[in-house]
Design a protein around this motif. Structure first.
Motif, short mmCIF file in Angstrom:
data_model
loop_
_atom_site.label_atom_id
_atom_site.label_comp_id
_atom_site.label_asym_id
_atom_site.label_seq_id
_atom_site.Cartn_x
_atom_site.Cartn_y
_atom_site.Cartn_z
N LEU A 41 -3.33 -18.46 6.07
CA LEU A 41 -2.62 -17.37 6.74
C LEU A 41 -1.13 -17.70 6.90
CD1 LEU A 41 -2.86 -14.67 8.46
CD2 LEU A 41 -3.05 -16.17 10.45
N VAL A 42 -0.28 -16.77 6.49
CA VAL A 42 1.17 -16.95 6.66
C VAL A 42 1.65 -15.85 7.61
CG1 VAL A 42 3.43 -16.91 5.52
CG2 VAL A 42 1.48 -17.95 4.36
N THR A 43 2.43 -16.25 8.62
CA THR A 43 2.96 -15.30 9.60
C THR A 43 4.48 -15.45 9.68
OG1 THR A 43 0.92 -15.36 10.87
CG2 THR A 43 2.85 -14.54 12.02
N ILE A 44 5.16 -14.32 9.73
CA ILE A 44 6.62 -14.31 9.86
C ILE A 44 6.96 -13.51 11.11
CG2 ILE A 44 8.80 -13.62 8.79
CD1 ILE A 44 7.09 -13.61 6.09
N VAL A 45 7.77 -14.10 11.97
CA VAL A 45 8.22 -13.42 13.18
C VAL A 45 9.74 -13.34 13.12
CG1 VAL A 45 8.43 -13.57 15.70
CG2 VAL A 45 6.29 -14.25 14.58
N LEU A 46 10.27 -12.14 13.38
CA LEU A 46 11.72 -11.94 13.42
C LEU A 46 12.07 -11.29 14.75
CD1 LEU A 46 14.49 -11.89 11.85
CD2 LEU A 46 13.88 -9.58 11.16
N THR A 47 13.06 -11.84 15.44
CA THR A 47 13.55 -11.21 16.66
C THR A 47 15.02 -10.85 16.47
OG1 THR A 47 14.17 -13.32 17.68
CG2 THR A 47 11.98 -12.45 18.22
N LYS A 48 15.44 -9.78 17.15
CA LYS A 48 16.85 -9.39 17.16
C LYS A 48 17.25 -9.18 18.60
CE LYS A 48 20.02 -5.61 16.21
NZ LYS A 48 20.10 -4.16 15.99
N GLY A 49 18.31 -9.86 19.01
CA GLY A 49 18.81 -9.71 20.37
C GLY A 49 20.30 -9.98 20.42
N ALA A 50 20.85 -9.95 21.61
CA ALA A 50 22.27 -10.24 21.79
C ALA A 50 22.48 -11.76 21.73
CB ALA A 50 22.74 -9.70 23.14
N GLU A 51 23.50 -12.18 20.99
CA GLU A 51 23.74 -13.61 20.78
C GLU A 51 23.77 -14.40 22.08
OE1 GLU A 51 26.81 -16.55 18.39
OE2 GLU A 51 27.59 -14.71 19.25
N SER A 52 24.41 -13.85 23.11
CA SER A 52 24.56 -14.57 24.37
C SER A 52 23.22 -14.84 25.07
CB SER A 52 25.51 -13.83 25.30
OG SER A 52 25.13 -12.46 25.37
N PHE A 53 22.21 -14.01 24.80
CA PHE A 53 20.91 -14.15 25.47
C PHE A 53 19.86 -14.87 24.64
CE2 PHE A 53 22.51 -10.29 27.69
CZ PHE A 53 22.40 -10.74 29.00
N MET A 54 19.91 -14.70 23.32
CA MET A 54 18.79 -15.12 22.48
C MET A 54 18.75 -16.61 22.16
SD MET A 54 16.86 -12.56 22.18
CE MET A 54 15.71 -13.02 20.91
N LYS A 55 17.56 -17.16 22.32
CA LYS A 55 17.26 -18.53 21.90
C LYS A 55 16.08 -18.40 20.94
CE LYS A 55 20.02 -20.49 25.02
NZ LYS A 55 21.11 -19.54 24.80
N ASP A 106 13.32 -19.65 21.30
CA ASP A 106 12.06 -19.66 22.07
C ASP A 106 11.30 -18.35 21.97
OD1 ASP A 106 13.79 -21.63 22.90
OD2 ASP A 106 13.26 -21.49 25.02
N ALA A 107 12.01 -17.22 21.99
CA ALA A 107 11.34 -15.92 21.97
C ALA A 107 10.52 -15.76 20.69
CB ALA A 107 12.35 -14.79 22.11
N ALA A 108 11.13 -16.03 19.53
CA ALA A 108 10.42 -15.92 18.25
C ALA A 108 9.31 -16.96 18.18
CB ALA A 108 11.39 -16.08 17.08
N TRP A 109 9.59 -18.16 18.69
CA TRP A 109 8.59 -19.23 18.67
C TRP A 109 7.36 -18.83 19.48
CZ3 TRP A 109 5.98 -22.15 22.22
CH2 TRP A 109 5.23 -23.21 21.71
#
Length: 157
Positions: A104-118, A120-123
């Protein structure tokens, strides 16, 4: 393309996404978008080929590798700063986590504001998907909201 997927023993998959309520306005206050795709292959070898392919695509410039806690049998993560959040001068941050667990292969992509995003959210999303694949986290069937009404078609005269 399709020929590659066939060679890798592609069995099927899905894509889904979540948008924060309030969209980009919420993103400017720390919310973020999430896109997830999972792909199942006949065997581990095919999944590894797909992982390598997705990984090579993800790490293209201007993406920067990001270190994360490992997920699955193998994983990689990247950060790309590109464009701005609509209606602002705030830079958009895209985090991508690619994992393989067995076939199984899974891809997660998150989009947020640079100042807030780490990363961790995608992880965290990738980790939850991995737990579901392992059966250590319950999978829930989405239920419609309680105020949902089936649309009534308007009769045509």
């Amino acid at each position: 393309g399709l020929k590659q997927l066939k060679e890798w023993g592609y069995q099927g998959g899905y894509q889904t996404g979540y948008s924060p309520e309030g969209r980009d306005q919420t993103v400017l206050n720390g919310g973020y978008y999430v896109w997830i795709e999972s792909h199942l292959f006949k065997d581990e070898a095919g999944a590894q080929k797909a992982f390598d392919y997705f990984n090579n695509v993800a790490k293209q410039d201007p993406a920067q590798p990001v270190s994360i806690q490992p997920v699955g049998n193998t994983s990689a993560a990247y950060l790309t700063i590109a464009g701005v959040i609509t209606g602002s001068t705030v830079k958009a941050a895209f985090h991508q986590v690619i994992t393989r667990r067995g076939n199984l292969v899974t891809i997660v992509l998150t989009k947020g504001a640079e100042s807030f995003m780490k990363s961790d959210a995608a992880w965290e999303v990738a980790y939850m998907a991995d737990e579901k694949a392992l059966g250590t986290r319950k999978t829930t069937v989405p239920t419609p909201t309680s105020d949902y009404k089936t649309p009534t078609p308007t009769p045509k005269p």
